[in-house]
Design a protein around this motif. Structure first.
Motif, mmCIF file in Angstrom:
data_model
loop_
_atom_site.group_PDB
_atom_site.id
_atom_site.type_symbol
_atom_site.label_atom_id
_atom_site.label_comp_id
_atom_site.label_asym_id
_atom_site.label_seq_id
_atom_site.Cartn_x
_atom_site.Cartn_y
_atom_site.Cartn_z
ATOM 1 N N THR A 296 1.012 -1.060 0.031
ATOM 2 C CA THR A 296 0.161 -0.003 0.024
ATOM 3 C C THR A 296 1.045 1.206 -0.132
ATOM 4 O O THR A 296 2.234 1.059 -0.098
ATOM 5 N N GLU A 297 0.282 2.471 0.110
ATOM 6 C CA GLU A 297 1.062 3.671 0.149
ATOM 7 C C GLU A 297 0.516 4.349 1.149
ATOM 8 O O GLU A 297 -0.738 4.275 1.706
ATOM 9 N N GLY A 298 1.367 5.336 1.705
ATOM 10 C CA GLY A 298 1.119 6.128 3.099
ATOM 11 C C GLY A 298 -0.146 6.700 2.856
ATOM 12 O O GLY A 298 -1.251 6.390 3.897
ATOM 13 N N PRO A 299 -0.610 7.596 1.958
ATOM 14 C CA PRO A 299 -1.933 8.350 2.004
ATOM 15 C C PRO A 299 -3.086 7.320 2.265
ATOM 16 O O PRO A 299 -4.288 7.523 2.723
ATOM 17 N N LYS A 300 -2.953 6.057 1.308
ATOM 18 C CA LYS A 300 -3.832 5.173 1.248
ATOM 19 C C LYS A 300 -4.346 4.614 2.642
ATOM 20 O O LYS A 300 -5.421 4.471 3.139
ATOM 21 N N LEU A 301 -3.103 4.326 3.342
ATOM 22 C CA LEU A 301 -3.284 3.821 4.635
ATOM 23 C C LEU A 301 -3.975 4.547 5.578
ATOM 24 O O LEU A 301 -4.691 4.392 6.442
ATOM 25 N N VAL A 302 -3.362 6.282 5.643
ATOM 26 C CA VAL A 302 -4.009 7.071 6.259
ATOM 27 C C VAL A 302 -5.595 7.081 6.120
ATOM 28 O O VAL A 302 -6.189 7.347 7.182
ATOM 29 N N SER A 303 -5.709 7.048 5.005
ATOM 30 C CA SER A 303 -7.173 7.102 4.557
ATOM 31 C C SER A 303 -8.208 6.094 5.409
ATOM 32 O O SER A 303 -9.153 6.256 6.001
#
Length: 524
Positions: free
Chosen positions: A263-270
């Protein structure tokens, strides 16, 4: 341009259009214009509510505007919004087409109430994971307020413009021709800059909040996990964060969060934020903590806005930030050649000479990544040898345009007043001084905890880490801590999340063990 799978997805999304959308293209004879026309024709082919005009006269070519027939365009893309920006394109189509945005009603009202004339330009790169947040926020504002216009510009495609305007980091936002800000921004952060009374109004609302059973300070993986675990106990839970997501927002690839292969950071944060908001958690974003004290059996957190929050227990999860070199010139030329995110800013240095400071995994990965874009990379490591994994070192050694210098200390960042032109370094073996001519410096030397505001309030290590025991307890009764800002070894997302859960369980255990009279006194 779009494969069949992507077309099918786009067709499904565009079924949500409520009224017609018109694409207005400004093209020329270059190959990128042909690619843009193909992209726009693909979009038109999957929805009968979308039409295309090829008579646009925008100065930037290739570019296209998104509007409704008969209405002057307020949203434009200069360049192909693919990669991370494809989502920005889809959202712009939907929102111009009348699909309601997923934004709080009070935010929508605040955007609509803005007075003045706002012409925004955002320079982005297709590899930047921070840029879409800014592009999407300004597009949304342009849809909701007729006084706002926004054009998103691919800096790699308009290289001459980037150099003329001295754009050396993305996202860079200009307002009415002047630099507005750089870096990731949410719509709330942009509004706070434009609506000067917003901070005071929010501080007044926060100051009126009742005492929390548990107050989490920080919105990264540790803070999010702590909030979820606390809220699941049915106790009054608040979360105050300077930036929900923290350092993870700036992380490109995440491949070691167990059960999530990639995954990528912004997706995980979402996902983290959605999970937190599934529970009864009072989330207070864009709130920077500046002080902590205990009085009357409660712990108080002072915020930069002037408001104060009170709680029976506190979980500190302030996280960490990129460590700086501390060399003269670094601060002066930050975002003017000194950068900390090779994925975001690398494309702006195409064909140029850069240095990477740091020989750990992050530094070597950055050098490998940049070597495919820039003319030459010089990697500078303080130690006598690189500290990265052997597989990364082998890959680095295979690259012809990379030079490695070890036992070296960067002594100064050199510039011409506007941008970086080089650096000086000292050979630690013989103390000799050397210079390098270059255009960019990427600093990759680890993290420093965000705990300056806690000095004198509780026990910190000489490195600034919060001292915690096996239960996450700090030196202050009722105050717990979790994540990268603590003495817990190994700064990893999954460890921070586990720490947050443990701290929340420890805080709950502390609450249920309070003597009845003490609990009553705290509630009073």
């Amino acid at each position: 341009m779009l494969d069949q799978g992507l077309k099918s997805q786009l067709k499904t999304y565009l079924e949500n259009l409520r009224h017609p959308v018109e694409l207005v293209a400004s093209l020329d004879a270059q190959p990128k214009s042909a690619e843009m026309r193909e992209l726009l024709e693909d979009i038109v082919s999957v929805s009968d509510k979308v039409s295309l005009r090829l008579d646009g006269d925008a100065a930037r070519k290739p570019s296209f505007a998104i509007t409704t027939p008969g209405v002057a365009p307020r949203i434009s893309f200069a360049g192909l919004p693919m990669g991370h920006e494809f989502t920005s394109l889809v959202l712009a189509l939907l929102q111009v087409g009348g699909h309601p945005p997923r934004v709080a009603p009070e935010v929508i009202a605040q955007i609509k109430a803005l007075e003045g004339d706002f012409s925004f330009e955002t320079y982005f790169s297709l590899t930047c994971q921070n840029c879409p947040d800014v592009v999407q926020a300004l597009n949304l504002m342009s849809v909701l307020n007729p006084n706002i216009r926004h054009v998103a510009i691919d800096g790699a495609l308009f290289q001459g413009e980037v150099e003329a305007r001295k754009v050396m980091a993305v996202p860079t936002v200009l307002l009415n021709g002047e630099t507005f800000d750089q870096g990731r921004m949410s719509v709330e952060q942009i509004l706070a800059r434009l609506d000067t009374g917003a901070v005071a109004r929010e501080a007044e609302k926060i100051a009126a909040k009742p005492v929390f059973d548990v107050l989490v300070v920080g919105g990264g993986p540790a803070g999010a996990a702590a909030a979820v675990y606390a809220a699941r106990k049915g106790i009054a839970t608040g979360l105050a964060a300077e930036r929900f997501g923290g350092q993870v927002l700036d992380t490109m690839a995440i491949e070691n969060f167990i059960s999530v292969p990639h995954t990528e950071g912004p997706k995980l944060v979402s996902g983290l934020e959605a999970h937190v908001r599934d529970y009864d958690v009072d989330v207070m974003n864009l709130q920077k903590a500046v002080g902590l004290k205990q009085a009357g059996g409660l712990t108080e957190i002072a915020l930069e806005s002037g408001a104060t929050l009170k709680a029976k227990t506190i979980i500190l999860a302030p996280g960490a930030r990129w460590r700086q070199m501390g060399a003269p010139g670094e601060d002066q030329y930050r975002n003017k050649g000194v950068a900390y995110c090779p994925h975001c800013d690398g494309p702006l240095y195409k064909g140029k000479r850069v240095a990477v400071i740091g020989g750990g995994n992050s530094g070597v990965e950055a050098a490998i990544d940049l070597a495919g874009i820039v003319a030459h990379v010089t990697l500078i490591e303080f130690d006598s040898q690189l500290r990265a994994d052997a597989v990364l070192q082998r890959k680095l050694g295979s690259l012809k345009n990379v030079t490695v210098i070890t036992s070296a200390l960067t002594t100064e960042v050199l510039g011409d007043g506007e941008k970086v032109v080089g650096l000086t370094w000292q050979d630690r073996t013989d103390q000799s001084l050397h210079g390098l001519e270059l255009e960019g410096i990427f600093v990759q030397i680890g993290l420093v905890p965000n705990t300056e505001w806690l000095k004198g309030a509780l026990a910190l290590t000489p490195r600034g880490e919060i001292e915690v025991d096996a239960h996450g307890a700090t030196s202050l009764t009722g105050v717990f801590a979790a994540g990268d800002a603590t003495t817990t070894p190994f700064k990893q997302i999954i460890i921070a999340a586990g720490d947050g859960a443990k701290a929340a369980l420890s805080a709950f255990d502390h609450l249920i063990r309070l003597a009845p009279e003490e609990a009553e006194a705290q509630a009073a």
